[in-house]
Design an enzyme around this catalytic site. Structure first.
Site, PDB file in Angstrom:
ATOM      1  CE1 TYR A 158      -3.805   2.450   0.872  1.00  0.00           C
ATOM      2  CE2 TYR A 158      -2.073   3.536   2.123  1.00  0.00           C
ATOM      3  CZ  TYR A 158      -3.320   3.555   1.549  1.00  0.00           C
ATOM      4  OH  TYR A 158      -4.102   4.678   1.643  1.00  0.00           O
ATOM      5  CD  GLU A 169      -6.371   4.537  -0.977  1.00  0.00           C
ATOM      6  OE1 GLU A 169      -6.366   4.183   0.217  1.00  0.00           O
ATOM      7  OE2 GLU A 169      -7.426   4.752  -1.617  1.00  0.00           O
TER       8      GLU A 169
END
Length: 443
Positions: free
Chosen positions: A119, A207
């Protein structure tokens, strides 16, 4: 302003970020044609909506055993079948709510083998007024769940705007992701591209989930497999090309209409309509609503430059919402503390009710101007002004007591929170919470 995944990937690719090849499709025919342009033999068919959790989502129109909004296909025929299942149907995910969102676009990408997922995100850290890089080895899953269950696995690195991105930031991210060698260099290069894209587009969020290690014939490669990008709406005047990427079908119609009048409107799940002048006062108003057991139906800030047209449009937007159903009773319950205070003070000053005799010996009011006596009929100048205002608005207040369709919390000026109730256009003070009978019979 948010954009779709395929738009985000195309944008990031312009800044040198490694992404697998993919082609958007608006119909089944376009999906088949897109798959034929990819190397294959593995394809990924992705539903394009402004919501996360698509892979675990479900389509309303399909059976409970049907797959979600991200599917693998091993042939052109499977791509066609998945496209038919998705296009035009409603995808329900953890972020869409029960209503779900209709799928009108697909993204057909080349399938890759995945070794490990990470991530990586760039956000604005308002506490430090810097861009923050958030990295975690727990990619491909809900980052909020990771923050709750294993916060030690989330690493945050802030970037000083005076120096910008430096080589040590790339090394710090590689260390946080436990990467070394050539993969560490690839991570630094991807971070450099993301940072350039963040600044160059006035983004508010980038993101990447997941950022994946993909084994290839040339060795392990880092690829951005999914991307979510949001922009600062206040900076869109500098990016006309990005403003064209906006998909109005993915936004609430009321929010789209509000944006045309430069109104800050967000639909919420409650039933008390709010229209307030000033974002800070709007937040405080919503806090008071929840504190008293109700829930706001919207956030609507008309802004400091409000005019007749903007206020009219704001009222229409609120009234169009079928969830707004505040009544006289709900208003009384919402402002319970304020109505008790105001009701007692008003009746005490006027000497009304069965306790008017006892009220003659009450202490002098703070704003009353007298010469030593406590006669309730002799009011100060401010009290007389309030009395005249009360008479002028008596008819409006009586209508409010008889049960309106909604409550509009309207403020023309910033006042302290304890006086918010006095800004309501309809009367909300009387009710069973008072110790005396209401002359308007609203109890």
């Amino acid at each position: 302003m948010n954009i779709h995944e395929y738009q985000a990937k195309e944008l990031l690719a312009k800044f040198g970020v490694a992404v697998p090849k993919g082609i958007p499709a608006m119909s089944v025919e376009e999906a088949v044609a897109a798959a034929k342009q990819l190397p294959g033999p593995l394809y990924v068919v992705k539903a394009q909506i402004h919501a996360g959790g698509r892979g675990k989502g479900k389509f309303k129109e399909l059976g409970p055993d049907a797959k979600g909004g991200v599917r693998l296909a091993k042939s052109i025929e499977e791509v066609e079948a998945h496209a038919k299942d998705m296009l035009g149907n409603t995808l329900v995910t953890i972020q869409t709510g029960e209503a779900g969102k209709q799928v009108n676009r697909l993204y057909i990408t080349d399938g890759v083998d995945i070794g490990k997922e990470f991530y990586l995100a760039l956000l604005v850290d308002r506490a430090t007024s810097r861009i923050a890089v958030v990295a975690s080895t727990e990619g491909g899953m809900d980052i909020e769940e990771v923050a709750h269950s294993a916060p030690e696995k989330i690493h945050t690195i802030t970037i000083d705007p005076a120096t910008g991105l430096m080589p040590h930031h790339g090394r710090a991210v590689a260390k946080a992701l436990d990467l070394s060698g050539d993969l560490a260099k690839q991570a630094a290069k991807i971070l450099d591209g993301l940072y350039a894209a963040f600044l160059g587009t006035d983004a508010s969020q980038i993101e990447i989930n997941p950022l994946a290690i993909c084994p290839t014939d040339e060795g392990d490669k880092l690829y951005v497999l999914d991307a979510k990008v949001g922009f600062d709406s206040n900076a869109m005047f500098r990016h006309k090309d990005l403003a064209e990427l906006r998909d109005l079908t993915e936004e609430d119609p009321a929010e789209v209409e509000a944006s045309e009048y430069d109104l800050a409107y967000i639909k919420l799940d409650g039933n008390i309509g709010c229209m307030v002048n000033g974002a800070g006062l709007a937040m405080a108003t919503m806090d008071i609503i929840k504190l008293n057991g109700a829930f706001p139906a919207n956030f609507l800030d008309v802004g400091g430059g409000a005019n007749k047209e903007k206020v009219t449009a704001a009222f229409k937007i609120i009234l169009k919402d079928p969830a707004v159903q505040g009544s006289g009773h709900s208003r009384q319950h919402l402002w319970r503390h304020h109505e008790v205070r105001h009701h007692r003070r008003r009746h005490r000053r006027r000497g009304e009710g069965s306790e008017s005799v006892g009220a003659a010996r009450r202490p002098l009011g703070r704003h009353e101007r007298r010469k030593g006596q406590g006669n309730p009929g002799e009011l100060g100048s401010r009290d007389r002004s309030r009395e005249r205002s009360g008479r002028r608005g008596e008819e409006d207040r009586r209508r409010g007591c008889q049960g309106g369709l909604m409550t509009i919390i309207l403020s023309r000026r910033r006042e302290r929170i304890g006086r918010l109730g006095s800004l309501l256009p309809s009367r909300t003070w009387c009710g069973p919470a008072s110790s005396r009978a209401c002359p308007h019979r609203c109890d």
